[in-house]
Design an enzyme around this catalytic site. Structure first.
Site, PDB file in Angstrom:
ATOM      1  N   GLY A   1       0.880  -1.369  -0.088  1.00  0.00           N
ATOM      2  CA  GLY A   1      -0.027   0.037   0.088  1.00  0.00           C
ATOM      3  C   GLY A   1       0.722   1.273  -0.007  1.00  0.00           C
TER       4      GLY A   1
ATOM      5  N   THR B   1       1.380   3.596  -2.381  1.00  0.00           N
ATOM      6  CA  THR B   1       1.224   4.627  -3.169  1.00  0.00           C
ATOM      7  C   THR B   1       0.639   5.841  -2.845  1.00  0.00           C
ATOM      8  OG1 THR B   1      -0.908   3.713  -3.738  1.00  0.00           O
ATOM      9  CG2 THR B   1       0.737   2.914  -5.220  1.00  0.00           C
TER      10      THR B   1
ATOM     11  N   ARG C   1      -1.878  -1.032  -6.044  1.00  0.00           N
ATOM     12  CA  ARG C   1      -2.539  -1.335  -7.174  1.00  0.00           C
ATOM     13  C   ARG C   1      -2.524  -0.192  -8.416  1.00  0.00           C
ATOM     14  NH1 ARG C   1      -8.537  -1.794  -4.325  1.00  0.00           N
ATOM     15  NH2 ARG C   1      -7.569  -0.121  -3.384  1.00  0.00           N
TER      16      ARG C   1
ATOM     17  N   ASP D   1      -2.987  -6.778  -6.056  1.00  0.00           N
ATOM     18  CA  ASP D   1      -3.753  -6.616  -4.968  1.00  0.00           C
ATOM     19  C   ASP D   1      -3.639  -7.740  -3.754  1.00  0.00           C
ATOM     20  OD1 ASP D   1      -5.961  -6.262  -3.401  1.00  0.00           O
ATOM     21  OD2 ASP D   1      -7.371  -5.612  -4.955  1.00  0.00           O
TER      22      ASP D   1
ATOM     23  N   SER E   1      -4.481  -0.254  14.025  1.00  0.00           N
ATOM     24  CA  SER E   1      -5.124   0.942  14.414  1.00  0.00           C
ATOM     25  C   SER E   1      -5.821   0.820  15.928  1.00  0.00           C
ATOM     26  CB  SER E   1      -6.417   0.975  13.522  1.00  0.00           C
ATOM     27  OG  SER E   1      -7.578   1.794  13.778  1.00  0.00           O
TER      28      SER E   1
ATOM     29  N   TYR F   1     -14.621  -3.016  10.505  1.00  0.00           N
ATOM     30  CA  TYR F   1     -13.249  -2.677  10.384  1.00  0.00           C
ATOM     31  C   TYR F   1     -12.671  -2.564  11.842  1.00  0.00           C
ATOM     32  CZ  TYR F   1      -9.496   0.826  10.345  1.00  0.00           C
ATOM     33  OH  TYR F   1      -8.084   1.303  10.554  1.00  0.00           O
TER      34      TYR F   1
ATOM     35  N   LYS G   1      -9.071  -4.919  12.522  1.00  0.00           N
ATOM     36  CA  LYS G   1      -7.747  -4.469  13.366  1.00  0.00           C
ATOM     37  C   LYS G   1      -7.545  -5.136  14.710  1.00  0.00           C
ATOM     38  CE  LYS G   1      -6.581  -1.397   9.929  1.00  0.00           C
ATOM     39  NZ  LYS G   1      -5.184  -1.697   9.480  1.00  0.00           N
TER      40      LYS G   1
ATOM     41  N   PHE H   1      -7.619   7.801   3.739  1.00  0.00           N
ATOM     42  CA  PHE H   1      -8.480   6.830   4.307  1.00  0.00           C
ATOM     43  C   PHE H   1      -9.913   7.185   4.430  1.00  0.00           C
ATOM     44  CE2 PHE H   1     -10.240   5.089   8.318  1.00  0.00           C
ATOM     45  CZ  PHE H   1      -9.996   3.820   8.310  1.00  0.00           C
TER      46      PHE H   1
END
Length: 254
Positions: free
Chosen positions: A13, A15, A38, A64, A141, A154, A158, A191
């Site tokens: 991740g 990017t 991606r 991915d 998180s 979510y 986490k 996010f």
């Protein structure tokens, strides 16, 4: 003291947001990078920029992490020893309560935040175990420590990252492989835009009236964790902006 120069790190991740800033700060420490994401063109831009500015080697891989076969192909193609794996790829979709949420949103979060992290941890940890060296750093998180309304899946993913981190450390007990987690609170990145399907106004309201953390704030902590002496293993850090005291307690200047 820089203990990182000459090492090689995978960052998923990479990017944007925390992943990109972590790549940049590692590069500044002389770490060669393998960055994934991606967005193929964005990865190329980052590679060209960091190699031109910082004289380190950057390898890109566009896939991915939800795809187990793609993860296996990626790792099978590696021709270098990996010193650090930063499992950063992750996302949140929606804030609907459990009785109204979209199954597709749940699948996306579970497949990315849990399965994707597990796939690469499984494949890279085996190599690190054989080398008796390495460091896995999972981006968790504060939601992995405290659940909240509207975050049922979510928060669950986490919490899973927390459990995976702790179990991975125990599975590697007796080796020199380190396992850590970094757990941010409110960080202003893409996010919230992802969570709200690109609605910039909703995303901006998440941070309205307060000063959130930045991607660099978290990247600095990831680099700090990685740069500890080889016998030091930081299991977790929970990082809030000063205006935040829990998942739901955020002081805002109206």
């Amino acid at each position: 003291m820089n203990r990182l120069v000459g090492k090689t790190a995978i960052i998923t991740g990479a990017t944007a947001g925390i992943g990109f800033k972590t790549a940049e700060l590692f590069a500044e420490q002389g770490v060669d990078l393998i960055i994934t994401g991606r967005r193929k063109e964005r990865l190329k831009e980052i590679k060209n920029d960091l190699e031109d500015r910082l004289r380190i080697k950057v390898t890109t891989a566009s896939f991915d992490v939800q795809d187990a076969d793609a993860c296996r192909e990626f790792v099978d193609a590696l021709n270098v020893d990996v010193d650090i794996l930063v499992n950063n790829a992750g996302l949140s979709k929606g804030i609907d309560p459990v009785f109204a949420a979209d199954f597709k949103d749940w699948d996306t979060m579970i497949d990315t935040n849990v399965k994707g992290l597990l796939y690469l941890s499984r494949l890279i940890s085996a190599r690190m175990k054989d080398l008796n060296s390495g460091h896995i750093i999972n981006v968790g998180s504060s939601a992995g420590h405290e659940s909240y309304a509207g975050g049922v899946v979510y928060s669950a993913t986490k919490h899973a990252v927390k459990a995976i981190t702790e179990s991975t450390k125990k599975d590697l007990h007796g080796t020199n492989v380190r396992v850590s987690m970094v757990s941010p609170g409110l960080v202003e990145t893409e996010f919230s835009e992802v969570r709200f399907d690109g609605d910039k106004e909703k995303a901006a309201n998440v941070y309205k009236g307060m000063k959130p953390l930045t991607a660099r704030d978290i990247a600095e902590i990831i680099v700090f964790v990685a740069n500890r002496p080889a016998h030091v293993n930081i299991m977790d850090t929970i990082i809030y902006p000063v205006a935040q005291s829990s998942a739901t307690m955020v002081h805002r200047n109206e």
